[in-house]
Write an enzyme that holds these catalytic residues in place. Structure first.
Site, PDB file in Angstrom:
ATOM      1  CB  CYS A 154       5.359  35.037 -20.378  1.00 17.81           C
ATOM      2  SG  CYS A 154       4.704  36.490 -19.571  1.00 17.81           S
ATOM      3  CB  SER A 184      12.180  41.413 -18.610  1.00 12.84           C
ATOM      4  OG  SER A 184      12.192  40.094 -18.104  1.00 12.84           O
ATOM      5  CG  HIS A 270       7.491  35.154 -15.753  1.00 11.79           C
ATOM      6  ND1 HIS A 270       8.209  36.300 -15.499  1.00 11.79           N
ATOM      7  CD2 HIS A 270       6.433  35.537 -16.531  1.00 11.79           C
ATOM      8  CE1 HIS A 270       7.621  37.326 -16.101  1.00 11.79           C
ATOM      9  NE2 HIS A 270       6.547  36.892 -16.731  1.00 11.79           N
TER      10      HIS A 270
END
Ligand SMILES: NC(=O)c1ccc[n+]([C@@H]2O[C@H](COP(=O)([O-])OP(=O)(O)OC[C@H]3O[C@@H](n4cnc5c(N)ncnc54)[C@H](OP(=O)(O)O)[C@@H]3O)[C@@H](O)[C@H]2O)c1
Length: 360
Positions: A154, A184, A270
């Site tokens: 990610c 998460s 993020h």
């Protein structure tokens, strides 16, 4: 919302995320459908009007996946075998939103059985024969209709999108990245743990047993300065992935990359502070103009943005705080924020599937 804001691949406009009737005719399996990523992918498929009877959800046990505030309930069935494709009769395309150990066994078995696979785990990303794709950057790697495609980490995907623009304009020689990664990112257990800890800290009565935390320490009111396990050299597994994956996605095997990854008590999105040494002198106006035009990116002029709270649930990677660094004319600093469950995982995987040509 414009095509660019929705993160669509140029040429695939006209359907949400490029998902057309050709894609909707496929029988799609989501393995790991009950997790943070699998659930988001199911929501995106429904939003892209994929027929619900052609979405097969698998996890560890039987259950129901409640989506759209409980208005849609999809059946979930257990994955019987990770070594054979027996669970996938009639499946055209499988998204593996599973831990690496499962993907490592299941992906080859599915490919062997003729099922197309998009793997969201880290299991196969660095295999030279497996394309690692962010469609806006290296979507050309899908032209040969590969049966197996890996979706990046990610943080790698979020950082790579603006970096690809910087590389195209000025070249990249060195990068320093510091990430602030949401709870998460550690899956649904990460979200449950943060909620539980916040509730406990507020003095509210406990609701049920504490979840099993995926973090090495309490996260609420805290920062944990290493994501994933730390090796004997002091580098965390996440930092290693980011360095290797950025080189592969950007096609720059010699790029010098240094990173520090921190887990922060944010639910979703993020953030990454990125410092670059460029191959040519920086032209800030040109960079801003190109970032504003690039698919999948949203530029903010807010001097204190972008921020995760405001970016959660959105498709693009948000870029701001763009400025020249203090290390000469080839020095650039900026800040990027992306919803890592969407562009760092489910959305990017859907875009890969949308961009894959039909198998010959
Ligand atoms: N979270 C992120 O931001 C993110 C971003 C990029 C990539 N990824 C990667 O995506 C994958 C999924 O991540 P996640 O965050 O969604 O994790 P998660 O919330 O922990 O979900 C894991 C899913 O895998 C299923 N699963 C686990 N063991 C299984 C087994 N033996 N058989 C069948 N299903 C099994 C779980 O089913 P049960 O519910 O039945 O246990 C659940 O549906 C991971 O490889 C992760 O590294 C995550």
């Amino acid at each position: 919302m414009s095509t660019k804001e929705r993160g669509m691949i140029p040429g695939n406009e006209g359907a949400p995320w490029g998902w057309t009737d050709r894609h909707r005719s496929q029988h799609v399996a989501i393995v790991g459908a009950t997790g943070a990523v699998g659930r988001e992918l199911a929501q995106l498929l429904l939003a892209a009007e994929h027929p619900r009877e052609r979405i097969d959800c698998l996890a560890r046990r039987f259950g129901k996946l409640e989506l759209a505030l409980g208005r849609v309930k999809l059946d979930v069935r257990p994955l019987e075998s990770t070594r054979e494709a027996t669970d996938f009769e009639g499946t055209d395309l499988a998204f593996l939103c599973t831990p690496s150990g499962i993907s490592r066994e299941l992906a080859p078995a599915l490919c062997e059985a003729g099922v197309r696979v998009i793997d969201l785990s880290s299991a196969l990303r660095m295999r030279p024969d497996v394309p690692l794709v962010v469609p806006e950057i290296n979507g050309g790697e899908l032209r040969g209709a590969p049966r197996l495609v890996a979706n990046p980490n990610c943080t790698s995907a979020i950082a790579a999108l603006p970096l690809a623009v910087v590389q195209r304009l000025f070249g990249l020689e060195e990068l320093i990245l510091v990430s602030y990664q949401a709870a998460s990112g550690a899956g649904s257990a990460g979200i449950e743990t943060l909620h539980y800890e916040a509730r406990e800290a507020s003095g509210a009565p406990a609701q049920g047993a504490p979840p099993q935390s995926p973090f090495v320490a309490r996260l609420h009111q805290n920062v944990i300065p290493a994501v994933a396990d730390v090796g004997p050299d002091g580098t965390s597994g996440e930092e290693q992935k980011i360095c290797e994956e950025l080189r592969k996605i950007l096609g720059l095997p010699g790029l010098v990359v240094e990173s520090t990854t921190a887990r922060v008590p944010v639910e979703r999105c993020h953030s990454v502070a990125i410092h670059c040494r460029l191959g040519a002198d920086l032209d800030l106006d040109r960079l801003r103009a190109e970032l504003a035009r690039a698919p999948g990116l949203a530029l903010t002029e807010d001097p204190h943005g972008p921020r995760p709270l405001e970016c959660a649930g959105s498709d693009p990677v948000h870029v701001g705080r763009i400025r020249a660094g203090t290390r000469g004319k080839r020095s650039l600093c900026f800040f990027a924020v992306g919803d890592q469950i969407r562009k760092g995982a489910a959305l990017n995987a859907l875009q890969i599937a949308a961009a894959l040509p039909a198998e010959r």
